[in-house]
Each structure stands twice: as C-alpha cells, then as structure tokens.
Write a protein that holds these residues in place. Structure first.
Motif, short mmCIF file in Angstrom:
data_model
loop_
_atom_site.label_atom_id
_atom_site.label_comp_id
_atom_site.label_asym_id
_atom_site.label_seq_id
_atom_site.Cartn_x
_atom_site.Cartn_y
_atom_site.Cartn_z
N SER A 173 0.84 -1.21 0.00
CA SER A 173 0.00 0.00 0.00
C SER A 173 0.87 1.25 0.00
O SER A 173 1.94 1.27 0.60
N ARG A 202 -3.45 3.28 0.19
CA ARG A 202 -4.15 2.68 -0.96
C ARG A 202 -3.38 1.44 -1.43
O ARG A 202 -2.17 1.50 -1.62
N GLU A 203 -4.11 0.34 -1.59
CA GLU A 203 -3.43 -0.90 -2.01
C GLU A 203 -3.08 -0.83 -3.50
O GLU A 203 -3.96 -0.66 -4.34
N GLU A 238 -13.59 -1.88 -6.07
CA GLU A 238 -12.25 -1.41 -6.40
C GLU A 238 -12.16 -0.86 -7.82
O GLU A 238 -11.17 -0.26 -8.19
N GLU A 271 -12.49 1.69 -10.53
CA GLU A 271 -12.62 3.16 -10.45
C GLU A 271 -13.42 3.69 -11.64
O GLU A 271 -13.33 3.17 -12.73
#
Ligand code: ADP
Ligand code: MG
Length: 263
Positions: free
Chosen positions: A12, A16-17, A261, A263
C-alpha cells in the motif's frame, strides 16, 4: 525453492493498495522481465523489494538467502546482494560519483572506517570501473561530477548501471532503465548488462516497452496490470504484447476485480 521469491506481496502507498498479491520466483542466472502499463505498480514493486519506507508491505514475503527481506532495512538488503536501479535516480549535490561509488563499495565490503586494510585501494577502484565505463561510454570526467547533478536522462541511467557493475549484486532490479534513453544508450546499457549476466546474477527488468528485451533476452516475461501479474510465460509474451498492447489484459484484470475497487 527459487533463489529469490516474492510471495503474495501486497503493498500500500498512502493507505491505498497498489500491489494486490504478486508472486514471482527468480533464480540466479535468469533474467525475468516485468512489463506493465503506466500506473500498474511496477515502481511500487521495485521500491517495495528494496524497502522504500513509503511503500508499506501489508502482506506477503520476499525470500532471499533464508531471510524475509520485508523485515530488513534497505542497507541490509543491499549488503545481502540486492540492487535497485531507480526509474528516477536522485541528484546528490556535493557528493562526487567517485566518492559515492567508493563509499558504497566499502560499505558492501563491510569497511566501517576503522580497519583500513578492508578499504578499496585507488588502484582496485580504477581497475574495477574501467571496463564498465568503457562499455557504457562514460569518460573519466563522470567520476568527478556530483551524483546525477546536471546529468541527462541517459547519463543518469548509465550511472545506475555503472553502480550495478561496481557493486556486483546477486539480484538486480532495473526499474525502467530503458525509459528516456535513445537507441544508442539502450545498446550501451544492454551491452553492459549482458556482460554481467551469468550464474551468480538474477535480473528483474521492469519495463513498459519491449524494445530493451530485443537486446537483453529474458528467460521469462510477466505482465503486471493493476497490481497483479495477469500472465507469465516465455519471451513470446513480450512479442504478443508488442502486437496487442496492454488494453486487452487491462480489461481482464478489471473484470476480475471486486466491484468496489473498480474506479
Ligand atoms: P508504474 O511504475 O507501473 O508506472 P507506480 O508503481 O509508480 O506504477 O504507481 C502505481 C500507483 O501507485 C499509481 O496510481 C501511483 O499514483 C501510486 N503511487 C506510486 N508511488 C506513490 C507515492 N510515492 N505516493 C503516492 N502514490 C504513489
Ligand atoms: Mg514506474
């Protein structure tokens, strides 16, 4: 078990991963290429492997010489034989290339500033750098310049490879060493790297484009999209990418992601 193993690595950045379970096994003597579009996490991978503090490993392991590198500081990793050529090398005003290289070499040898007999001699130092500097087309004036200060893009990348030649790592991670290089510089850099290939060195070439892989033939190619390796294979994977681009695999990766996840 391979000499260098990345196992289910999750990383991360600022919460954020970015890497979402990367596994890769590299043996000394092999060249692996990791290819991926911009933003796929290539530099995140290289920084995490070397232990950059901004990149938090939240799960997984990096096994080398019976150790989990995740638990080690960057300098300990370097002393074990891991080297990272940065995508964006840092300028160090006030420190000459010669001083920098000599200090790095001495550190690698375990010279602590006390036992002078362990320090590299000027003669050894010159002998060590002679051949790689010739191959990389770097003249002696390089050594008296400040590290990366006023270097062109190509000079910075060549300086990274010169450091690699001097430090003789066992695992070298090259993060987009080819980006920003003209074709001649790609040739020189490739020639230098090919000259270092051998049973004691494993290389991870991280790149966006397949061009450098025409000069440095990889044994394996992995495609990184969206923080995951979506395909691994032989050199033919790079050839396929050359034809199709990343779009197709980016879609596959997105399709395989949990809804929230995307976007
Ligand atoms: P690549 O090298 O494949 O282009 P990066 O690993 O540099 O990809 O970046 C992957 C993602 O992580 C991007 O969305 C980028 O914005 C983010 N990222 C990487 N490094 C940082 C950082 N130091 N600070 C904030 N975000 C970062
Ligand atoms: Mg990058």
């Amino acid at each position: 078990m391979a000499d260098f193993e990345i196992r289910n690595l999750h990383v991360s950045v600022e919460g954020r991963e970015i890497l979402r379970g990367v596994s890769l096994a590299l043996d000394k003597g092999e060249v692996h290429a990791v290819m991926g579009p911009n933003g796929s996490g290539k530099s995140t991978l290289s920084c995490a492997l070397m232990g950059h503090p901004s990149y938090e490993v939240t799960a997984g392991e990096i096994r080398f010489k019976g150790r989990n590198l995740v638990e080690l500081e960057p300098d300990e990793r370097a002393r074990l034989g891991v080297y990272l050529a940065f995508q964006y090398p840092t300028v160090v005003p006030g420190v000459t290339m010669a001083n920098f290289l000599r200090t790095a070499l001495n550190a690698r040898r375990g010279y602590d500033g006390k036992d002078k007999s362990r320090a590299i001699t000027p003669r050894e130092f010159r002998a060590l750098l002679k051949e790689p500097m010739q191959t990389l087309r770097m003249d002696d004036s390089f050594l008296s310049r400040y590290v990366n200060d006023g270097f062109s893009g190509g000079e910075k990348k060549r300086a990274e490879i010169l450091q690699m030649a001097a430090l003789v790592p066992e695992i070298a991670i090259l993060d987009e060493t080819d980006s920003g290089l003209d074709i001649d510089s790609i040739r020189y850099v490739s020639e230098a790297i090919n000259g270092m290939r051998g049973p004691n060195l494993g290389i991870l070439i991280i790149t966006h484009y397949s061009l450098i892989l025409q000069f440095i033939k990889p044994d394996y190619v992995h495609v990184l999209v969206n923080g995951q390796i979506v395909r691994s294979g032989g050199p033919e994977v790079a050839d396929a990418l050359e034809r199709t681009g990343y779009a197709e695999w980016a879609e596959e990766a997105a399709a395989g992601q949990p809804e929230e996840e995307v976007e």
